[in-house]
Design a protein around this motif. Structure first.
Motif, short mmCIF file in Angstrom:
data_model
loop_
_atom_site.label_atom_id
_atom_site.label_comp_id
_atom_site.label_asym_id
_atom_site.label_seq_id
_atom_site.Cartn_x
_atom_site.Cartn_y
_atom_site.Cartn_z
N LEU A 363 -0.38 5.94 -1.06
CA LEU A 363 -0.22 7.23 -1.73
C LEU A 363 1.21 7.42 -2.23
N LEU A 364 2.18 7.01 -1.45
CA LEU A 364 3.58 7.17 -1.83
C LEU A 364 3.95 6.24 -2.97
N ASP A 365 3.38 5.04 -2.97
CA ASP A 365 3.64 4.10 -4.09
C ASP A 365 3.13 4.69 -5.41
N LYS A 366 1.98 5.34 -5.36
CA LYS A 366 1.45 5.98 -6.58
C LYS A 366 2.36 7.11 -7.03
N ALA A 367 2.89 7.87 -6.06
CA ALA A 367 3.79 8.97 -6.40
C ALA A 367 5.06 8.45 -7.05
N ILE A 368 5.54 7.31 -6.59
CA ILE A 368 6.74 6.69 -7.18
C ILE A 368 6.45 6.25 -8.60
N GLU A 369 5.29 5.62 -8.80
CA GLU A 369 4.91 5.15 -10.14
C GLU A 369 4.83 6.31 -11.13
N ARG A 370 4.42 7.48 -10.66
CA ARG A 370 4.28 8.64 -11.54
C ARG A 370 5.55 9.47 -11.64
N GLY A 371 6.61 9.00 -11.01
CA GLY A 371 7.89 9.69 -11.09
C GLY A 371 7.98 10.94 -10.25
N ARG A 372 7.08 11.11 -9.29
CA ARG A 372 7.07 12.32 -8.48
C ARG A 372 7.86 12.17 -7.18
N ARG A 373 8.28 10.96 -6.87
CA ARG A 373 9.01 10.72 -5.64
C ARG A 373 9.88 9.47 -5.80
N THR A 374 11.03 9.47 -5.13
CA THR A 374 11.91 8.30 -5.18
C THR A 374 11.55 7.34 -4.05
N ARG A 375 12.02 6.12 -4.17
CA ARG A 375 11.78 5.12 -3.13
C ARG A 375 12.37 5.56 -1.80
N GLU A 376 13.56 6.19 -1.87
CA GLU A 376 14.24 6.64 -0.65
C GLU A 376 13.42 7.73 0.04
N GLU A 377 12.88 8.65 -0.76
CA GLU A 377 12.07 9.72 -0.19
C GLU A 377 10.80 9.16 0.45
N ALA A 378 10.18 8.20 -0.22
CA ALA A 378 8.96 7.58 0.31
C ALA A 378 9.25 6.85 1.62
N ASP A 379 10.36 6.11 1.65
CA ASP A 379 10.72 5.38 2.87
C ASP A 379 10.98 6.33 4.03
N ALA A 380 11.57 7.49 3.73
CA ALA A 380 11.83 8.47 4.78
C ALA A 380 10.53 9.00 5.38
N VAL A 381 9.52 9.21 4.53
CA VAL A 381 8.22 9.68 5.02
C VAL A 381 7.57 8.61 5.89
N LEU A 382 7.57 7.38 5.41
CA LEU A 382 6.95 6.28 6.16
C LEU A 382 7.63 6.06 7.50
N ALA A 383 8.96 6.28 7.55
CA ALA A 383 9.70 6.08 8.79
C ALA A 383 9.28 7.07 9.87
N ARG A 384 8.66 8.17 9.47
CA ARG A 384 8.23 9.17 10.45
C ARG A 384 6.91 8.80 11.12
N ILE A 385 6.18 7.82 10.60
CA ILE A 385 4.86 7.44 11.15
C ILE A 385 5.02 6.19 12.00
N THR A 386 4.67 6.30 13.29
CA THR A 386 4.77 5.17 14.22
C THR A 386 3.38 4.74 14.66
N PRO A 387 2.90 3.58 14.18
CA PRO A 387 1.59 3.08 14.64
C PRO A 387 1.70 2.52 16.06
N THR A 388 0.68 2.74 16.87
CA THR A 388 0.73 2.28 18.25
C THR A 388 -0.66 2.19 18.85
N THR A 389 -0.75 1.53 19.99
CA THR A 389 -1.97 1.53 20.81
C THR A 389 -1.69 2.11 22.20
N ASN A 390 -0.43 2.48 22.42
CA ASN A 390 0.04 2.90 23.75
C ASN A 390 0.00 4.42 23.89
N TYR A 391 -0.84 4.92 24.78
CA TYR A 391 -0.96 6.37 24.98
C TYR A 391 0.33 6.98 25.53
#
Length: 720
Positions: A363-391
């Motif tokens: 979704l963020l890559d599409k937003a970058i392509e359309r000029g609605r978000r910068t790469r830095e902004e997208a990276d900051a959003v992704l950095a907030r999501i931590t995938p895990t299996t550990n409760y």
């Protein structure tokens, strides 16, 4: 004066500054109109004043009408005659008086100017706007079922031409400054620091207090109507486009077209009268009332958390846990990270959790392509999501949202594991769409802190959350859940627990009714088209294919297992059974449902559908099918209110419009009943029950309301 300031400088230029202290934005309210009319008369009468500049002290120049005030007119039962008289004050006494008072007025547009705000600018003799993309202008009245009734349809068409004006009026588009200058909607675009100076310069050097249409010999360039073959073709094309888009459910676009067509053939003052008559007809029509009440007033109250328990301190989620990284869980993680929350995205395997995070990346890559978000902004959003299996990673989460399969055993396991890791004061929410929250809360060691948060797919495009209160859910938990929804900048509706809650329960009636029509012998294409003609975004068969026939079938089987003989099978039971178990066509995901899905793309109704469910020789009228679709949903909503699943009609209406696309022209499921009239609605349901089955039978509670003539939204005695 309280809504504006009036100053006169040494050069005799009056500066009228709009600044309503009671509101965050300036609006066209009765008190403002009185004060602005007085300001016009002061400019006109004072020989020392050579002209006036109109600007705003707020970030936005001016919005449109005070919608809350319009609701008082609706509630008082305003008729066409009263609506016409109401429209004359801004149109004639204010804008037309300003335009013809003999003194030049300049609009110094410092920010957003929409609706009545831009109509004020149109009535000025010159328009200069700040060079800022946030300072858009436009006439969006069509979006609330109205037209620009203070000269907007007439001035804009004369200033920029019919062909340029009609799309703006019919679509309600907001136009940025540079485009507005190119179209001729404004006369100059200047830096913010030069705005007032540019307005003064025009007043001092070249003011012309007479508009072109008030000068002798003026003729509208495109004012020959159907005598001009190009104009005739254009008007005809617009009629067809409007019909295709609205299915004749929304009167405003046609009224706008009529207003421009008729007005351009007449002298300007007569054209204003024509416009006012069309505006009055729309203002007295229930469609505008329905749209404004539900999509603006009631939605606005929901966004401001009108259902939040009083006295509970405000809360904020800094870290969120999401259990399940499928499409729903990934969507919840995405909107939460976009809102600035840190998110722990947990699934059974690390690969599945990472796949869930990848959803945000796409979704963020599409937003970058359309000029609605910068790469830095997208990276900051992704950095907030931590995938895990550990409760254990959920330990410092203030809130956890469970979004795993609709299976009690699976949900019971993840509830136990998550609560074992959470702090004692954390809140647990289930995203279930059908399973009762009180039942799931039995698996919790702290049921008071257990609540339902039903998101809708795709989460990033469906800005509504159904908040489900269980039997033991505390007020503090409800408040925290609502605060979280507000953090996501989404709209909450609050409902009480019950099978299917509100949205799933009522939405199902639409798809079940569509499937039952097949069994009744209705042509498949007629079913789909009748639903769309009623205003539903998609036909019930296509929609069922998207969610899969298998899903409602499984819900029915679970309900039979839970309730036994007490469960009333839906009217489409036999159609679902044959589609899933007989024809093995469970929906789009399997490549086969009510539609075929060719390898080359697209879809078409299954060629064997008419053989599977033979159509009757005589087909029902479209209006009968429309009624079945709309009334069954409205009736089920009334049952939800009767049973206490819904506590306020506004939640039913907002939920129906935002959650599954019930047509906005109705205002929502309960507003539809009020629009029809409770008595007439009950009579029609009795007729439908006799013809199609007991599912249409109104309850004694609803029949009593009909006898009393009690609507869901009471009318007030007057608009005072």
């Amino acid at each position: 004066m309280t809504t504006l300031k009036f100053e006169v400088d040494a050069d005799g230029i009056a500066l009228i500054t709009l600044d309503d202290p009671a509101r965050p934005v300036n609006v066209v309210s009765p008190e403002w109109m009185d004060e602005f009319i007085a300001a016009i008369e002061r400019v006109a009468a004072d020989g020392a004043i050579r002209g006036a500049i109109v600007t705003s002290a707020k970030p936005a120049f001016m919005a449109g009408a005070d919608l809350k005030y319009l609701m008082t007119l609706f509630d008082a039962g305003i008729g066409a005659k009263e609506a016409f008289e109401f429209s004359q004050k801004p149109s004639v006494n204010m804008h037309r008086r300003m335009e013809t008072c003999g003194k030049p007025f300049v609009a110094a547009i410092n920010g957003l100017a929409m609706g009545g705000g831009y109509e004020l600018c149109l009535a000025c003799h010159y328009r200069v706007i700040v060079d800022d993309p946030r300072a858009g202008i436009g006439l969006p009245e069509v979006n609330v079922g109205l037209l620009a009734g203070s000269g907007g349809t007439q001035r804009l068409a004369r200033m920029i031409g019919i062909e340029r004006a009609l799309p703006l009026l019919l679509e309600g588009k907001t136009v940025p400054p540079a485009e507005a200058l190119k179209l001729g909607m404004v006369d100059a675009v200047v830096p913010a620091a030069e705005l007032i100076a540019a307005a003064r310069k025009w007043l001092l050097e070249s003011p012309d207090p007479m508009r072109p249409w008030d000068k002798k010999g003026y003729r509208v360039l495109e004012g020959f109507g159907l005598l001009n073959h190009e104009q005739a073709a254009s008007y005809s094309a617009h009629v067809a486009k409007i019909a295709a888009r609205t299915w004749h459910n929304y009167p405003a676009p046609v009224a706008i077209l009529d207003s421009v067509f008729e007005g351009m053939l007449m002298p300007f003052d007569k054209a204003l009268t024509i416009e006012s008559k069309h505006f009055a007809r729309l203002l007295a029509d229930p469609v505008s009332r329905n749209i404004i009440r539900t999509t603006f007033v009631n939605k606005g109250q929901a966004d401001r958390l009108v259902r939040r328990p009083a006295g509970v301190p405000a809360s904020k989620v800094k870290k969120l846990g999401v259990l399940g990284a499928g499409m729903m869980g990934a969507g919840i993680a995405h909107v939460s990270a976009m809102a600035g929350l840190d998110v722990v995205l947990l699934d059974a395997t690390f690969e599945q959790a990472v796949k869930g995070k990848a959803y945000s990346e796409r979704l963020l890559d599409k937003a970058i392509e359309r000029g609605r978000r910068t790469r830095e902004e997208a990276d900051a959003v992704l950095a907030r999501i931590t995938p895990t299996t550990n409760y254990d990673d959920l330990g410092d989460c203030e809130l956890v949202v469970e979004a795993v399969f609709e299976d009690r055993a699976v949900k019971a396991r993840v509830i136990a594991k998550a609560e074992g890791a959470l702090s004692a004061d954390a809140t647990f929410a289930s995203n279930t769409s059908t399973l009762p929250i009180s039942g799931l809360a039995e698996y919790s060691v702290r049921p008071e802190q257990f609540i339902g948060l039903h998101f809708f797919s795709p989460v990033d495009k469906m800005p509504i959350v159904e908040v489900i209160v269980g039997k033991r859910t505390s007020e503090q938990t409800l408040a925290r859940a609502l605060d979280f929804v507000a953090q996501l900048r989404m709209t909450p509706i609050v409902v009480n627990d019950g099978r299917g809650f509100y949205t799933s329960r009522v939405f199902q009636t639409f798809i079940h009714e569509g499937m039952r029509m097949l069994e009744d012998g209705v042509e498949p294409a007629l079913i789909e088209n009748a639903a769309r003609m009623a205003g539903m975004p998609v036909g019930p068969l296509a929609l069922t294919d998207e969610v899969t026939v298998e899903l409602p079938w499984k819900i029915v089987q679970q309900s039979i297992a839970d309730l036994g003989d007490a469960y009333v099978r839906p009217c489409s039971y036999e159609v679902m059974r044959r589609m899933v178990e007989g024809f093995k066509r469970p929906g789009r995901k399997a490549g086969a449902g009510f539609y075929d899905y060719p390898a080359e793309g697209g879809k078409r109704l299954w060629s064997g559908l008419r053989d599977a469910f033979p159509p009757a020789v005589e087909q029902p009228p479209v209006e009968e099918l429309r009624k079945r679709f709309l009334y069954i949903q409205a009736l089920e909503t009334a049952r939800c209110l009767e049973e206490g699943v819904l506590t306020h009609p506004a939640d039913g209406d907002v939920g129906s419009v935002l959650a599954w696309g019930f047509p906005t022209w109705t205002g929502g499921t309960l507003s539809l009943i009020d629009t029809v009239g409770v008595g007439r609605f009950v009579e029609e349901c009795e007729r439908l029950a006799g013809q199609y089955g007991q599912r249409f039978k109104p309850s004694g509670w609803l029949r009593e309301r009909a006898v009393r003539g009690e609507p869901f939204y009471p009318k007030t005695a007057s608009a005072a």
